[in-house]
Design a protein around this motif. Structure first.
Motif, short mmCIF file in Angstrom:
data_model
loop_
_atom_site.label_atom_id
_atom_site.label_comp_id
_atom_site.label_asym_id
_atom_site.label_seq_id
_atom_site.Cartn_x
_atom_site.Cartn_y
_atom_site.Cartn_z
N VAL A 58 -39.06 -10.37 -26.62
CA VAL A 58 -39.29 -11.81 -25.85
C VAL A 58 -39.55 -12.80 -26.86
O VAL A 58 -38.94 -13.86 -26.91
CB VAL A 58 -40.05 -11.59 -24.88
N ASP A 59 -40.75 -12.66 -27.90
CA ASP A 59 -40.88 -13.66 -28.73
C ASP A 59 -39.71 -14.03 -29.73
O ASP A 59 -39.58 -14.97 -29.84
CB ASP A 59 -42.21 -13.31 -29.49
N VAL A 64 -34.81 -25.83 -21.20
CA VAL A 64 -34.65 -25.38 -20.05
C VAL A 64 -34.69 -23.87 -19.92
O VAL A 64 -33.82 -23.35 -20.56
CB VAL A 64 -33.52 -26.05 -19.20
N LEU A 65 -35.63 -23.35 -19.34
CA LEU A 65 -35.62 -21.93 -19.13
C LEU A 65 -35.43 -21.33 -17.63
O LEU A 65 -36.23 -21.86 -16.81
CB LEU A 65 -37.08 -21.32 -19.42
N VAL A 66 -34.38 -20.85 -17.51
CA VAL A 66 -33.74 -20.23 -16.37
C VAL A 66 -34.02 -18.79 -16.14
O VAL A 66 -33.71 -17.94 -17.04
CB VAL A 66 -32.45 -20.37 -15.76
N LEU A 113 -41.83 -14.41 -21.23
CA LEU A 113 -40.79 -15.44 -21.48
C LEU A 113 -41.41 -16.73 -21.27
O LEU A 113 -41.18 -17.46 -22.23
CB LEU A 113 -39.66 -15.24 -20.36
N CYS A 114 -42.08 -17.09 -19.99
CA CYS A 114 -42.87 -18.35 -19.97
C CYS A 114 -43.96 -18.57 -21.07
O CYS A 114 -43.98 -19.67 -21.41
CB CYS A 114 -43.37 -18.50 -18.43
N ARG A 115 -44.65 -17.46 -21.47
CA ARG A 115 -45.52 -17.83 -22.17
C ARG A 115 -44.88 -18.05 -23.68
O ARG A 115 -45.31 -19.11 -24.43
CB ARG A 115 -46.39 -16.27 -22.54
N ALA A 116 -43.76 -17.27 -23.96
CA ALA A 116 -43.39 -17.45 -25.37
C ALA A 116 -42.56 -19.05 -25.35
O ALA A 116 -42.72 -19.64 -26.22
CB ALA A 116 -42.05 -16.51 -25.58
N ILE A 129 -38.91 -25.10 -16.22
CA ILE A 129 -38.82 -23.83 -15.93
C ILE A 129 -38.14 -23.39 -14.56
O ILE A 129 -38.83 -24.14 -13.55
CB ILE A 129 -39.91 -23.03 -16.03
N ILE A 130 -37.08 -22.51 -14.39
CA ILE A 130 -36.64 -22.59 -12.93
C ILE A 130 -36.79 -21.24 -12.89
O ILE A 130 -36.02 -20.34 -13.51
CB ILE A 130 -35.39 -22.92 -12.73
#
Length: 281
Positions: A66-67, A83-85, A120-123, A141-142
């Motif tokens: 993921v990183d 933007v992260l979906v 994912l959110c952390r990275a 983030i969505i």
């Protein structure tokens, strides 16, 4: 009056993008002028033929993978993700009450559907820390949630628990935390009900089958992938939704079903969870 979504040139990462809602979301953002990175796990599908989309593979259960996904997205697609979906997910096909569910199934569903979004959110947030102001201004983030996360779903308690955690745990928590990194950053969740995918065509030919599935949906129709993808784009837009934060938007035709009953529609076929299911392996 024409609407400017404010997404031209914005870097969008969509997970689980090989098909279904994920792929439609990729196309929607491209039509709006965004720079899109499409994540896939085991099958790349039609993304392999795309010349204007960066397709990257990653196992969302694996921290290093993921990183690397976030760093590669920044390197190959013009800078950090704005933007992260979080669209990926699995839904075990076997109907099992909690009393009969083995730990292996529970653990794997949580690894993909909950730990994956956490990683994912952390990275994403770690990369966002050092991003420029223009990237931070569009930070969003969505999550793709599910009606199962709101109502529960008999025989699929693992999936319901993971989606509920995204919708009612991570969404309100992260909307308070993201602003410490990006002052205008937002976090929301789009939560579909029944969604028609290409694999659903045979099932949808059975009128009685569809009527049973939609018995508690006032709009009396199965959503299309673009119905969900467009709602994601609206929420991602800093122009249209810049003051919408921490919300769970139900895209389900207003579905009030009895969660004690399994309506019998296979999510792989109709996509009840609103995401394209993919094997994590």
């Amino acid at each position: 009056m024409s609407l400017d979504f404010g997404l031209k040139g914005v870097h969008v990462l969509v997970t689980g993008a090989a098909g279904g809602i994920g792929l439609e979301t990729v196309h929607t953002f491209r039509q709006l002028g965004a720079r899109v990175t499409a994540h896939y796990n085991s099958r790349i599908g039609e993304l392999a033929n795309s010349t204007d989309i960066v397709a990257l593979q990653a196992d969302v259960r694996d921290e290093k993978s993921v990183d690397k996904l976030l760093s590669n997205a920044a390197e190959k697609n013009g800078g950090p993700v704005s933007v992260l979906v979080v669209n990926h997910g699995i839904w075990p096909e076997d109907n099992k009450h909690i009393v009969d569910m083995d730990l292996e199934q529970w653990s794997n569903t949580m690894a993909v559907d909950l730990t994956g979004p956490f990683l994912l959110c952390r990275a994403y947030l770690r990369v966002l820390k050092s991003a420029d102001d223009s990237t931070k201004d569009a930070a969003t983030i969505i999550f793709i949630g599910s009606t199962a996360g709101k109502f529960g779903e008999a025989n699929h308690g693992d999936y319901s628990a993971a989606k509920s955690a995204l919708m009612y745990g991570l969404t309100p928590t992260l909307k308070n935390e993201i602003v410490a990194i990006a002052p205008r950053g937002r976090v929301n969740s789009v939560n579909p009900g029944w969604v028609s995918t290409p694999l659903a065509q045979n099932a949808l030919k059975d009128t009685a089958f569809v009527e049973r599935a939609l018995a508690t949906t006032p709009l009396q129709k199965v959503a299309k992938p673009e119905d969900v993808a467009r709602q994601v784009a609206v929420l991602a837009s800093p122009t249209l939704s810049g003051h919408v934060n921490g919300m769970n938007v139900m895209v389900d035709g207003v579905s009030y079903f009895d969660s004690s009953t399994d309506l019998g529609l296979d999510d792989e076929v109709v996509g009840r969870n609103g995401v394209h299911r993919s094997s994590p392996a």
